[in-house]
Design an enzyme around this catalytic site. Sequence first.
Site, PDB file in Angstrom:
ATOM      1  N   ASP A 298      -3.685  -3.540 -18.838  1.00 39.85           N
ATOM      2  CA  ASP A 298      -2.747  -2.434 -19.076  1.00 39.85           C
ATOM      3  C   ASP A 298      -2.937  -1.787 -20.454  1.00 39.85           C
ATOM      4  OD1 ASP A 298      -1.533  -2.829 -16.558  1.00 39.85           O
ATOM      5  OD2 ASP A 298      -0.270  -4.399 -17.379  1.00 39.85           O
TER       6      ASP A 298
ATOM      7  N   HIS B 232       0.969   1.361 -13.201  1.00 38.81           N
ATOM      8  CA  HIS B 232       1.772   0.214 -13.621  1.00 38.81           C
ATOM      9  C   HIS B 232       3.249   0.611 -13.600  1.00 38.81           C
ATOM     10  CE1 HIS B 232       2.683  -3.569 -15.523  1.00 38.81           C
ATOM     11  NE2 HIS B 232       3.521  -2.914 -16.295  1.00 38.81           N
TER      12      HIS B 232
ATOM     13  N   ALA C 213       8.582   7.932  -9.553  1.00 40.30           N
ATOM     14  CA  ALA C 213       7.513   7.996 -10.561  1.00 40.30           C
ATOM     15  C   ALA C 213       6.115   7.675 -10.002  1.00 40.30           C
ATOM     16  CB  ALA C 213       7.842   7.067 -11.729  1.00 40.30           C
ATOM     17  N   GLU C 214       5.914   6.464  -9.505  1.00 39.03           N
ATOM     18  CA  GLU C 214       4.552   6.043  -9.140  1.00 39.03           C
ATOM     19  C   GLU C 214       3.881   6.969  -8.127  1.00 39.03           C
ATOM     20  OE1 GLU C 214       3.934   1.832  -8.279  1.00 39.03           O
ATOM     21  OE2 GLU C 214       5.878   1.395  -9.152  1.00 39.03           O
TER      22      GLU C 214
ATOM     23  N   LEU D 128      -9.695  -7.393 -13.488  1.00 37.16           N
ATOM     24  CA  LEU D 128     -11.146  -7.248 -13.449  1.00 37.16           C
ATOM     25  C   LEU D 128     -11.717  -7.609 -14.829  1.00 37.16           C
ATOM     26  CD1 LEU D 128     -11.043  -3.923 -11.457  1.00 37.16           C
ATOM     27  CD2 LEU D 128     -11.952  -6.097 -10.586  1.00 37.16           C
TER      28      LEU D 128
ATOM     29  N   ASN E 235      -5.285   2.929 -12.963  1.00 37.78           N
ATOM     30  CA  ASN E 235      -4.309   1.979 -12.440  1.00 37.78           C
ATOM     31  C   ASN E 235      -2.923   2.594 -12.553  1.00 37.78           C
ATOM     32  OD1 ASN E 235      -3.222  -0.641 -11.642  1.00 37.78           O
ATOM     33  ND2 ASN E 235      -2.629  -0.939 -13.786  1.00 37.78           N
TER      34      ASN E 235
ATOM     35  N   MET F  14      -3.833  -6.821  -7.274  1.00 38.02           N
ATOM     36  CA  MET F  14      -3.275  -7.902  -8.096  1.00 38.02           C
ATOM     37  C   MET F  14      -4.332  -8.865  -8.623  1.00 38.02           C
ATOM     38  SD  MET F  14      -0.253  -6.980  -8.278  1.00 38.02           S
ATOM     39  CE  MET F  14       1.008  -6.018  -7.457  1.00 38.02           C
TER      40      MET F  14
ATOM     41  N   GLY G 228       0.778  -1.237   0.000  1.00 33.80           N
ATOM     42  CA  GLY G 228       0.000   0.000   0.000  1.00 33.80           C
ATOM     43  C   GLY G 228       0.805   1.280   0.000  1.00 33.80           C
TER      44      GLY G 228
END
Length: 206
Positions: free
Chosen positions: A155, A114, A184-185, A98, A112, A95, A16
Amino acid sequence: MNQKKAGIAVFVSGGGTNLQALIDAEKDGIISSGTIKLVVSNNPNAYALERAKKAGIKSVVVTRKACGSAEAFEERLIEILKEEEIDLIILAGFMTILSADFTGKFRNRIINVHPSLIPSFCGKGMYGLKVHEAALEKGVKVTGATAHFVNEIPDGGEIILQKAVNVRVGDTPEKLQKRVMRQAEWIILPKAAELVCKELVKGEND
Ligand code: GAR
């Protein structure tokens, strides 16, 4: 007058850290058009649940196993999202893929993050450390992260933001993963969330 905000649900499965980045971004005003109302985990042991608790955010655990089937799992998710009046779903290290049925119900309302520059090192089976292992194996000198909308192709949805990160000599998948998260994320996911929330509440605050 109170500003209308988009209701956000964050879906998690693990540590998380991206959830934490979203929580911090809301606190710091980087996310101002939305509010995190709910954290959904498909793993009862996810540390992300602790983070939600510490931040005073409601959380719920929903597992495929307990629901009995993939269909029942998604039906339960939809029920919860309706109950909590959620406008935007953020997959932050969630993970599970869907179904097209689910993503079709939330078109342009699921994002999302990635850990690569899509279209490199992405798609079914490419998640977590595996992405960084593949990047190092290929010998790329630059990798990064992508925030994108989620559709029926893993993705494959429209890209919202990307940020590049340098690969360094001596990198291990773990070292690279940490750098991609930090550089980055944790930066682009909150920014993408704000961009989408702003669009969702547009016109409601005039
Ligand atoms: C993150 O690196 C995220 O980009 C990745 O899993 C990690 C979760 O970490 N997601 C994927 O690979 C999705 N295909 P976190 O639980 O600490 O946010």
